[in-house]
Design an enzyme around this catalytic site. Structure first.
Site, PDB file in Angstrom:
ATOM      1  CB  SER A  28       8.882  46.935  33.605  1.00  0.00           C
ATOM      2  OG  SER A  28       9.856  47.740  32.972  1.00  0.00           O
ATOM      3  CB  ILE A  30      13.337  41.140  30.027  1.00  0.00           C
ATOM      4  CG1 ILE A  30      14.412  41.843  29.198  1.00  0.00           C
ATOM      5  CG2 ILE A  30      13.444  39.627  29.907  1.00  0.00           C
ATOM      6  CD1 ILE A  30      15.788  41.823  29.823  1.00  0.00           C
ATOM      7  CB  SER A 152      23.406  40.459  34.279  1.00  0.00           C
ATOM      8  OG  SER A 152      24.142  41.503  33.683  1.00  0.00           O
ATOM      9  CE1 TYR A 178      21.670  43.957  37.888  1.00  0.00           C
ATOM     10  CE2 TYR A 178      23.468  43.999  36.296  1.00  0.00           C
ATOM     11  CZ  TYR A 178      22.147  43.735  36.606  1.00  0.00           C
ATOM     12  OH  TYR A 178      21.301  43.241  35.635  1.00  0.00           O
ATOM     13  CE  LYS A 182      20.558  40.281  38.127  1.00  0.00           C
ATOM     14  NZ  LYS A 182      19.257  39.707  37.736  1.00  0.00           N
TER      15      LYS A 182
HETATM   16  N1  LIG Z   1      18.017  45.252  30.355  1.00  0.00           N
HETATM   17  C1  LIG Z   1      19.241  44.736  30.311  1.00  0.00           C
HETATM   18  O1  LIG Z   1      20.080  45.107  29.495  1.00  0.00           O
HETATM   19  C2  LIG Z   1      19.612  43.639  31.261  1.00  0.00           C
HETATM   20  C3  LIG Z   1      20.904  43.131  31.186  1.00  0.00           C
HETATM   21  C4  LIG Z   1      21.262  42.085  32.021  1.00  0.00           C
HETATM   22  C5  LIG Z   1      20.341  41.543  32.896  1.00  0.00           C
HETATM   23  N2  LIG Z   1      19.086  42.065  32.966  1.00  0.00           N
HETATM   24  C6  LIG Z   1      18.154  41.474  33.938  1.00  0.00           C
HETATM   25  O2  LIG Z   1      16.886  41.311  33.347  1.00  0.00           O
HETATM   26  C7  LIG Z   1      15.885  41.287  34.373  1.00  0.00           C
HETATM   27  C8  LIG Z   1      14.717  42.181  33.974  1.00  0.00           C
HETATM   28  O3  LIG Z   1      15.153  43.522  33.933  1.00  0.00           O
HETATM   29  P1  LIG Z   1      14.679  44.554  32.815  1.00  0.00           P
HETATM   30  O4  LIG Z   1      15.880  44.883  32.023  1.00  0.00           O
HETATM   31  O5  LIG Z   1      13.456  44.078  32.121  1.00  0.00           O
HETATM   32  O6  LIG Z   1      14.377  45.833  33.732  1.00  0.00           O
HETATM   33  P2  LIG Z   1      13.044  46.613  34.095  1.00  0.00           P
HETATM   34  O7  LIG Z   1      12.369  47.079  32.848  1.00  0.00           O
HETATM   35  O8  LIG Z   1      13.459  47.644  35.091  1.00  0.00           O
HETATM   36  O9  LIG Z   1      12.155  45.507  34.778  1.00  0.00           O
HETATM   37  C9  LIG Z   1      12.469  45.041  36.078  1.00  0.00           C
HETATM   38  C10 LIG Z   1      11.233  44.454  36.694  1.00  0.00           C
HETATM   39  O10 LIG Z   1      11.565  44.083  38.038  1.00  0.00           O
HETATM   40  C11 LIG Z   1      10.552  44.605  38.886  1.00  0.00           C
HETATM   41  N3  LIG Z   1      11.029  44.876  40.227  1.00  0.00           N
HETATM   42  C12 LIG Z   1      12.030  45.698  40.613  1.00  0.00           C
HETATM   43  N4  LIG Z   1      12.099  45.726  41.950  1.00  0.00           N
HETATM   44  C13 LIG Z   1      11.120  44.908  42.420  1.00  0.00           C
HETATM   45  C14 LIG Z   1      10.667  44.536  43.719  1.00  0.00           C
HETATM   46  N5  LIG Z   1      11.200  45.047  44.834  1.00  0.00           N
HETATM   47  N6  LIG Z   1       9.637  43.671  43.816  1.00  0.00           N
HETATM   48  C15 LIG Z   1       9.051  43.172  42.712  1.00  0.00           C
HETATM   49  N7  LIG Z   1       9.418  43.495  41.462  1.00  0.00           N
HETATM   50  C16 LIG Z   1      10.439  44.359  41.331  1.00  0.00           C
HETATM   51  C17 LIG Z   1      10.116  45.892  38.212  1.00  0.00           C
HETATM   52  O11 LIG Z   1       8.853  46.272  38.736  1.00  0.00           O
HETATM   53  P3  LIG Z   1       8.167  47.700  38.346  1.00  0.00           P
HETATM   54  O12 LIG Z   1       7.590  47.506  36.981  1.00  0.00           O
HETATM   55  O13 LIG Z   1       7.154  47.857  39.409  1.00  0.00           O
HETATM   56  O14 LIG Z   1       9.267  48.722  38.372  1.00  0.00           O
HETATM   57  C18 LIG Z   1      10.080  45.458  36.773  1.00  0.00           C
HETATM   58  O15 LIG Z   1       8.869  44.811  36.454  1.00  0.00           O
HETATM   59  C19 LIG Z   1      16.596  41.735  35.650  1.00  0.00           C
HETATM   60  O16 LIG Z   1      16.852  40.605  36.456  1.00  0.00           O
HETATM   61  C20 LIG Z   1      17.893  42.332  35.148  1.00  0.00           C
HETATM   62  O17 LIG Z   1      18.935  42.232  36.106  1.00  0.00           O
HETATM   63  C21 LIG Z   1      18.711  43.098  32.173  1.00  0.00           C
END
Ligand SMILES: NC(=O)c1ccc[n+]([C@@H]2O[C@H](COP(=O)([O-])OP(=O)(O)OC[C@H]3O[C@@H](n4cnc5c(N)ncnc54)[C@H](OP(=O)(O)O)[C@@H]3O)[C@@H](O)[C@H]2O)c1
Length: 309
Positions: A28, A30, A152, A178, A182
């Site tokens: 999913s 990033i 983050s 959260y 981070k």
């Molecule tokens: N999006 C933003 O604006 C933002 C900002 C700051 C930091 N971040 C960081 O970027 C990173 C990626 O997040 P994203 O924004 O791409 O969110 P996302 O679309 O929700 O993707 C998160 C991923 O983590 C996986 N995940 C969650 N819980 C898990 C578990 N228990 N075991 C294994 N995998 C698990 C999810 O798996 P499933 O596909 O199975 O749900 C998904 O593939 C995170 O570390 C987040 O904190 C994001």
């Protein structure tokens, strides 16, 4: 942002043939975008995630866009330390891993893991800490091993790391909790670099943050309806500044592939670092606190039952 001037790495994704990247949360947002980009650059990509069905669908989608892409799958559920240990054992079939990208993450919720830890703290920090330690021997098989932790901007919400009881959630807004996880990602990155340097391991530790990117994480973020000032600011930021998941993956790709000094932290260069092109930034003062980092490392070793490096 923490005020220090950003430095531009002048980066573009080079060919990555012959290198293996393992990305957690590759199903999913990033992580998925980063997996697509690295596969298109010729890398062997290990897609790691908790859902075998989503892993298969992601591999099929990448294979369709990039026929001949070298892809592996690894099941890991960060909400269970036993699952992380099983994934560490299963990963041995993969041989040398050049770059581990600890990307999977969770924002929001007050649940507990099967191990009794705060679910967000385990998913975002303790489980990746264990996984990195378990993969270290395979990382050390390569000449330029690298560990990337996805942090983050939310780490800025926490002025000081309190390394306390990891089995108890502090009474505070969820967004701050959260941010605490981070901040732990950044403390761990910088401490890993120090420990690698002291032991002469040659591991490069870097971190990245995507600013604010449109991924599934934001749906979780919107569920943080605690009415706090921080949550209202987050909503406003999301409404006005969200960039695509692909743009959000760019800092991760830079942190994973560019020629950078150890401990580099990469994020977008735009207003308040919410969006833009990837540049090297300075983590907060709290993230650079060496005493906090050493205390967190010791606590993490005790919690996951693994001392490393
Ligand atoms: N999006 C933003 O604006 C933002 C900002 C700051 C930091 N971040 C960081 O970027 C990173 C990626 O997040 P994203 O924004 O791409 O969110 P996302 O679309 O929700 O993707 C998160 C991923 O983590 C996986 N995940 C969650 N819980 C898990 C578990 N228990 N075991 C294994 N995998 C698990 C999810 O798996 P499933 O596909 O199975 O749900 C998904 O593939 C995170 O570390 C987040 O904190 C994001």
């Amino acid at each position: 942002m923490s005020g220090a001037p950003a430095r531009r790495p002048g980066w573009s994704l080079q060919k990555q043939a012959g290198r293996t990247f393992l990305i957690t949360g590759a199903t999913s947002g990033i992580g998925r975008e980063a997996a697509f980009a690295l596969a298109s650059a010729g890398a062997r990509v290990v897609l790691a995630g908790r859902s075998p069905e989503k892993l298969a669908a992601t591999a099929a989608a990448i294979g369709q866009s990039h026929p001949g892409a070298e892809l592996e799958r690894l099941v890991i559920d960060l909400a269970s330390l036993d699952s992380v240990r099983a994934a560490g054992a299963d990963a041995q079939r993969l041989g040398q891993i050049d770059v581990l990208v600890n990307n999977a993450g969770l924002m929001g919720g007050t649940g507990r893991s099967v191990d009794g830890l705060d679910l967000m703290a385990q998913t975002n920090h303790f489980a990746p800490f264990l996984f990195t330690g378990l993969l270290l021997p395979q990382l050390l098989q390569g000449e330029r091993p690298r560990v990337v932790n996805v942090a983050s901007l939310a780490h800025l919400l926490v002025r000081r790391a309190h390394v306390g009881d990891p089995y108890r959630r502090r009474r505070e807004p969820q967004l701050r909790s959260y941010g605490r996880t981070k901040l732990a990602n950044l403390l761990t990155t910088l401490e890993l670099q120090r420990r690698s340097d002291r032991a002469g391991l040659g591991v490069l530790a870097t971190a990245a943050h995507p600013g604010v990117a449109a991924t599934n994480l934001l749906h979780n973020g919107r569920e943080i309806a605690d009415g706090s000032r921080a949550a209202r600011l987050l909503d406003a930021a999301l409404a006005g500044t969200t960039q695509s998941a692909a743009a959000g993956a760019a800092p991760t790709l830079v942190a994973a592939t560019a020629d950078l000094p150890g401990g580099s932290y990469v994020g977008p260069d735009g207003f308040l670092a919410l969006r833009g092109r990837p540049v090297v930034q300075r983590p907060s003062r709290a993230a650079r606190n060496e005493a906090s980092a050493a205390a967190l490392w010791d606590l993490s070793e005790r919690v996951v039952g693994l001392s490393w490096p």
